[in-house]
Design an enzyme around this catalytic site. Structure first.
Site, PDB file in Angstrom:
ATOM      1  NE  ARG A  52      22.706  32.277  43.527  1.00  0.00           N
ATOM      2  CZ  ARG A  52      22.474  33.546  43.206  1.00  0.00           C
ATOM      3  NH1 ARG A  52      21.984  33.842  42.010  1.00  0.00           N
ATOM      4  NH2 ARG A  52      22.695  34.507  44.067  1.00  0.00           N
ATOM      5  NE  ARG A 105      43.088  13.944  47.986  1.00  0.00           N
ATOM      6  CZ  ARG A 105      43.809  13.116  47.237  1.00  0.00           C
ATOM      7  NH1 ARG A 105      43.438  11.872  47.074  1.00  0.00           N
ATOM      8  NH2 ARG A 105      44.912  13.517  46.646  1.00  0.00           N
ATOM      9  CE  LYS A 151      26.500  35.438  44.678  1.00  0.00           C
ATOM     10  NZ  LYS A 151      27.133  36.397  43.782  1.00  0.00           N
ATOM     11  CD  GLU A 184      26.940  36.663  34.843  1.00  0.00           C
ATOM     12  OE1 GLU A 184      25.970  36.870  35.596  1.00  0.00           O
ATOM     13  OE2 GLU A 184      27.719  35.717  34.995  1.00  0.00           O
TER      14      GLU A 184
END
Ligand code: PMP
Length: 295
Positions: A52, A105, A151, A184
């Site tokens: 993940r 960058r 995440k 959630e």
């Protein structure tokens, strides 16, 4: 001596574990992370967490600069250096040091650090009595923006929701998406049980696809319960037979009240929830990557 921290290839005392004020993780929340747990000398679902992490990094075009094997080994070694068998592990990869502009960058090398600390267990009472939660005005990020499946280090939206729960005097906030579907909580996935079916929102809706969530779906199926990943509304929450939250830190926690509505018949954690808590604890005690394989 404090904790031993992994920082950019080295193991240093926490007092020495310093990053630049020009790190884009600090300046812009530009980075990704994982929260992982070790139980009884084993890291639970390590490869799923590492996968993940790398998917989150890929999505934001961040090259971690280490293989998954190197990252897993760095994590295991951090546990060993701290002599831990039961731990909460925070693994963070930021875009690295750049300038004051936000252009990634300008960041030539990511910052990688791993903290492994003794786990702060929630009081057992929480698991026996259950939580009161509320739905809050702050909406879950839209999937067309920072997709909740990433995440990312940018948790401000979740923090706003947590503040709303705090102001309401309850333990957790449930976030809806822009269409009013339940997504959630601030750091946990949500499940309901209705007529024996164990239901949780699907990842495409815009949720973090929790490792604990996926373990619970597997356990529930093994036990012969019907499971479903489908969208549901606040109404479905209010009339659910049972409700619970899942996450690495909290594990599986029953919910007994939502927006003032008592869940189920008697405001006590449900039977299926209790079974899933028990089975999840059994699994975490035996399943995982060994930290000290040769001991
Ligand atoms: N949703 C959010 C927003 C989270 O931060 C977390 C905790 N990492 C979870 C769900 C639960 O995921 P996991 O079970 O992998 O810890």
């Amino acid at each position: 001596m404090g904790l031993v921290i992994y920082l950019n290839g080295e193991f240093v005392d926490e007092e020495e574990a310093k990053i630049s004020v020009f790190d884009h993780g600090v300046l812009y929340g530009d980075g990704v992370f994982e929260g992982i747990r070790a139980y009884n000398g084993r890291v639970f679902r390590l490869s799923q967490h590492i996968d993940r992490l790398y998917e989150s990094a890929k999505s934001i075009l961040l090259d971690i600069g280490m293989t998954k094997e190197e990252m897993s080994e760095a994590l295991l070694e951090t546990l060993r250096r701290n002599n831990l068998r039961d731990a909460y592990i925070r693994l963070v990869v930021t875009r690295g040091k750049g300038d004051l502009g936000l252009d990634p960058r300008m960041c030539s090398k990511p910052t990688v650090f791993i903290i492994a600390a003794q786990i702060q267990l929630y009081p057992e009472e929480l698991y026996e009595k259950g939580l009161e939660v509320v739905t809050v005005p702050t909406r879950r990020n839209i999937v067309e923006g920072v997709n909740p499946r990433i995440k990312s280090l940018n948790y401000l939206n979740n923090i706003l929701a947590k503040i709303e729960a705090n102001l309401a005097g309850v333990s957790e906030a449930i976030l809806l998406n822009n269409e009013g579907y339940v997504t959630e909580c601030t750091g946990d996935n949500i499940f309901i049980v209705k007529n024996g079916e164990v239901i949780t929102p699907p990842p495409f809706l815009g949720i973090l696809e929790g490792v604990t969530r996926n373990s619970i779906l597997e356990i529930a199926e093994k036990l012969g319960y019907r499971t479903a990943e489908k969208v549901f509304t606040r109404h479905d929450l209010y009339v659910a037979d049972e409700c619970f939250l899942t996450g690495t830190a909290a594990e599986v926690v029953p919910v007994v009240k939502v927006d003032g509505r008592v869940i189920g018949e008697d405001g006590k954690p449900g039977k299926i929830t209790a079974t899933l808590i028990r089975e999840f604890r059994k699994l975490t005690a035996v399943d995982g990557t060994e930290i000290y394989p040769n001991r």
